[in-house]
Design a protein around this motif. Structure first.
Motif, PDB file in Angstrom:
ATOM      1  N   SER A  28      -2.046  -2.146  -2.079  1.00  0.00           N
ATOM      2  CA  SER A  28      -3.353  -2.794  -1.976  1.00  0.00           C
ATOM      3  C   SER A  28      -3.167  -4.144  -1.296  1.00  0.00           C
ATOM      4  CB  SER A  28      -3.920  -2.964  -3.386  1.00  0.00           C
ATOM      5  OG  SER A  28      -4.692  -4.121  -3.478  1.00  0.00           O
ATOM      6  N   SER A  45      -4.998  -6.586  -1.551  1.00  0.00           N
ATOM      7  CA  SER A  45      -5.327  -7.645  -2.516  1.00  0.00           C
ATOM      8  C   SER A  45      -4.091  -8.104  -3.284  1.00  0.00           C
ATOM      9  CB  SER A  45      -6.382  -7.157  -3.504  1.00  0.00           C
ATOM     10  OG  SER A  45      -7.477  -6.610  -2.827  1.00  0.00           O
ATOM     11  N   MET A  64      -4.936 -17.787  -1.664  1.00  0.00           N
ATOM     12  CA  MET A  64      -5.703 -18.887  -1.051  1.00  0.00           C
ATOM     13  C   MET A  64      -7.175 -18.482  -0.994  1.00  0.00           C
ATOM     14  SD  MET A  64      -5.064 -19.991   2.891  1.00  0.00           S
ATOM     15  CE  MET A  64      -5.572 -18.463   3.648  1.00  0.00           C
ATOM     16  N   ASP A  96      -8.483   2.887   4.940  1.00  0.00           N
ATOM     17  CA  ASP A  96      -8.739   4.320   4.786  1.00  0.00           C
ATOM     18  C   ASP A  96     -10.231   4.656   4.924  1.00  0.00           C
ATOM     19  OD1 ASP A  96      -7.507   6.866   4.214  1.00  0.00           O
ATOM     20  OD2 ASP A  96      -8.515   6.816   2.266  1.00  0.00           O
ATOM     21  N   ILE A 107     -10.151 -12.264  -0.876  1.00  0.00           N
ATOM     22  CA  ILE A 107     -10.148 -12.466  -2.327  1.00  0.00           C
ATOM     23  C   ILE A 107     -11.529 -12.972  -2.769  1.00  0.00           C
ATOM     24  CG2 ILE A 107      -9.047 -13.690  -4.262  1.00  0.00           C
ATOM     25  CD1 ILE A 107      -7.405 -11.338  -3.007  1.00  0.00           C
TER      26      ILE A 107
END
Ligand SMILES: Cc1cc2nc3c(=O)[nH]c(=O)nc-3n(C[C@H](O)[C@H](O)[C@H](O)COP(=O)(O)OP(=O)(O)OC[C@H]3O[C@@H](n4cnc5c(N)ncnc54)[C@H](O)[C@@H]3O)c2cc1C
Length: 382
Positions: free
Chosen positions: A40, A42, A48, A204, A341
């Motif tokens: 992932s 993430s 940051m 994906d 994020i």
């Protein structure tokens, strides 16, 4: 017997987990989350977060006009504020700082001065400051204010995983078939039906929505976590920096430690269209050199960690969040240009609101519809 769900979320990174978290507040909804053991993005972030966009305001105005630039900036600011509030309420560690753009050339200086004027006219805070004390080659810095921070992104993802544990987890989605009023979804082990799909499965997505293949372009990037052994860094912890139009970025983690990334231009094809992520030796060598050019008295001599990952850069460099054009019941969120994020967290919230038919700050200009072929716009409604 097929299980039936109101909403199937595909992908368990920040976008999917945030969608599940925000939709999970509606207790009467039956939701499932299809996840994969594949990496992932993430989980590879540099911790940051900031408001605004990586590129300066003038660049967004030039490409998309002042109105859309303002909308994009405002949405990213909402994303930053929403995530900081969420982190504070749930004990996720953040260190707040300032968003600064370092200026090396007279051209950049002129552009930053213009950006400061345009940002203030649009109601955002920004000001010009002199170059940091002790720096070399820098002509000044643009300070966009206190919408910048470092965040414990692993802690954030773990918290979201835990607080969505009642959402049914299913394996990796392999096939989606539209049946009249619903979708049949196949995973590696099971099949089920759902009325609505949220695609949050990063690169994906274009496997399932081929119309977005040319839109969601892969881009390879890396960061290095480094320390100086010569005193303290010239910025406070929490500061988010970028320079050379975002080609370099850094996040100050403590008095002596920072995470720094960029220099993608040293990779073949600047990292675009890569299908796997690799650390580049050239980039790893260049990043501390680029820092030392400005701050020779604070060289980054100690390497702590490094990471390479694939990100998505949409072809028009604006996130793609909202309902898929020409496809009732399909929503997606991707392409956050290095700010996934906060923007991925906010996208999850916006997608939940959209699916539930509620209003949200998401600008319509972020919807995928802007990439629809003009030939089909006459006969399709969304
Ligand atoms: C080197 C680097 C550093 C970065 N640092 C930062 C940073 O400091 N701050 C920041 O804001 N952003 C950063 N980014 C960007 C950020 O990491 C991404 O924008 C963000 O993580 C994307 O989140 P996502 O949920 O859309 O995708 P992902 O986190 O990739 O989640 C998608 C999930 O879907 C799963 N999946 C894939 N296919 C399927 C399938 N068929 N079925 C089910 N599941 C599937 C994957 O396994 C994955 O878990 C960075 C990017 C890079 C490359």
């Amino acid at each position: 017997m097929h299980q039936h769900y109101d909403i199937a979320i595909i992908g368990g990174g920040i976008t999917g987990l945030s969608s599940a978290y925000h939709l999970g507040k509606s207790k009467d909804l039956k939701i499932c989350l299809s996840t994969s053991s594949e990496v992932s993005a993430s989980r590879s972030s540099a911790n940051m977060i900031s408001g605004g966009l990586i590129d300066n305001f003038t660049r967004i105005v030039q490409r998309h006009g002042p109105e859309k630039a303002e909308q994009a900036w405002k949405y990213s600011n909402h994303a930053f504020d929403a995530l900081m509030e969420f982190a504070k309420a749930n004990g996720i560690k953040t260190v707040k700082g300032e968003r600064r753009r370092l200026i090396e050339t007279p051209d950049e200086l002129e552009e930053c001065k213009k950006a400061v004027v345009e940002l203030n006219e649009a109601g955002f805070k920004s000001l010009m400051e002199k170059a940091p004390d002790g720096s070399e080659h820098l002509l000044g810095q643009q300070n966009d204010g206190e919408r910048a921070a470092s965040i414990d992104s692993q802690g954030l993802l773990d918290y979201l995983e835990k607080s969505t544990s009642t959402v049914t987890r299913l394996g990796k989605t392999t096939r989606v078939i539209r049946e009249s009023q619903q979708f049949k979804i196949e995973t590696e082990k099971e099949s089920f039906t759902a009325e609505v799909i949220i695609y949050a499965n990063h690169l994906d997505i274009s496997h399932f929505l081929p119309g977005l293949k040319e839109v969601l372009v892969s881009s390879q990037d890396q960061w290095l976590r480094m320390q100086t052994e010569a005193g303290t860094l010239p910025f406070a912890p929490g500061t988010v920096l970028s320079w050379r139009h975002g080609h370099y970025w850094a996040q100050i983690e403590s008095d002596r430690q920072l995470t720094m990334g960029g220099a993608r231009f040293l990779r073949p094809m600047a990292g675009f269209e890569a299908d796997k992520a690799e650390l580049s030796e050239k980039v790893s060598k260049n990043l501390p050199e680029a820092w030392a050019k400005y701050f020779p008295k604070r060289p980054l001599t100690k390497m702590i960690a490094s990471k390479a990952s694939l990100d998505i850069r949409p072809c028009d460099e604006i996130p793609v969040i909202g309902p898929m054009f020409g496809e009732t019941g399909i929503f997606l969120g991707a392409g956050y240009m290095g700010q996934g994020i906060s923007l991925g967290f906010k996208a999850g919230q916006s997608l939940a609101q959209l699916v539930l038919g509620k209003s949200d700050e998401l600008p319509r200009f972020f919807w995928p519809e802007r990439h629809r072929s003009l030939a089909s716009t006459d006969n399709e409604e969304n």
